[in-house]
Design a protein around this motif. Sequence first.
Motif: not given
Length: 287
Positions: A60, A117, A183, A185, A258
């Motif tokens: 990111h 994601h 997070h 994600a 990630d």
Amino acid sequence: MLRRTLIAACLTLIALPAGAQEAPRLSVVASFSILADLVRNVGGDRIAVTSLVAPGGDAHVYAPSPQDARKLADASLIVINGLKLEGWIDRLVKSSGTKARIAVATRGITPLQSDPHAWQSVANAKLYVANIRDDLIAADPSGEAAYEAQASAYLARLDTLEAQVRAAIAAIPPERRKLVTTHDAFGYFGAAYGLAFIAPLGVSTDSEASAKDVARIIRQIKAQKIPAVFLENVTDPRLTSQIARESGAKVGGALYSDGLSPPDGPAGTYIDMVQYNIRELQAALSP
Ligand code: ZN
């Protein structure tokens, strides 16, 4: 005279195997480690793939180096996630002067709002693989048969993986399929497999949680009867044990979201990453 003949003979010996070698590998750059792994599985021996963001790095907010610009300039194909994950890529492409095509691996995927994601759903990962296969064929048409075969073999492995994810979630009682995580994600994972990833109320995901944040998280866990928490930004072991003690929830380890782990770690490939995450989730959410 004899010496010259010997040298010529040696040169011939050296030159022959080199001449017999296959064409140089197609140079492919992927923006981050998960994408690089998918590309590697489809490209096999015909390609050499490098990742800009290393395992453990943050795609990111990556700060590209001059070396990254050189990698792009030398590449035949550049594969990115898109969905605004790589906010830094346009400037890097421009400054590199690369002539390579920029392939967006998420094309055709139905996006969730402001969540890049998409790879966390294995069904989406299969679309990534199909796109990557088509992009490799476009960049290297003589490799078509190899890319087709390697993509099909890998897609079959992803089918098996998706069945494993569904079986793991099915084994968790429905009322326990929820967790708190800092997070954000796992929107695609949660939507695909029926697991609620709940953000802690009023807690910044960017900084270390405070004692006040922890008190709030504990109240939330109790009120919503959440069986587990995965808190990436609560690194103080006293706070994590306080959460476990006072809320009764299990505190899980970190989930990989990630990026992959280094190759010798528990999530060195995409498949290993998903398997690791479902083991962690199952361990934390099972009664
Ligand atoms: Zn992320």
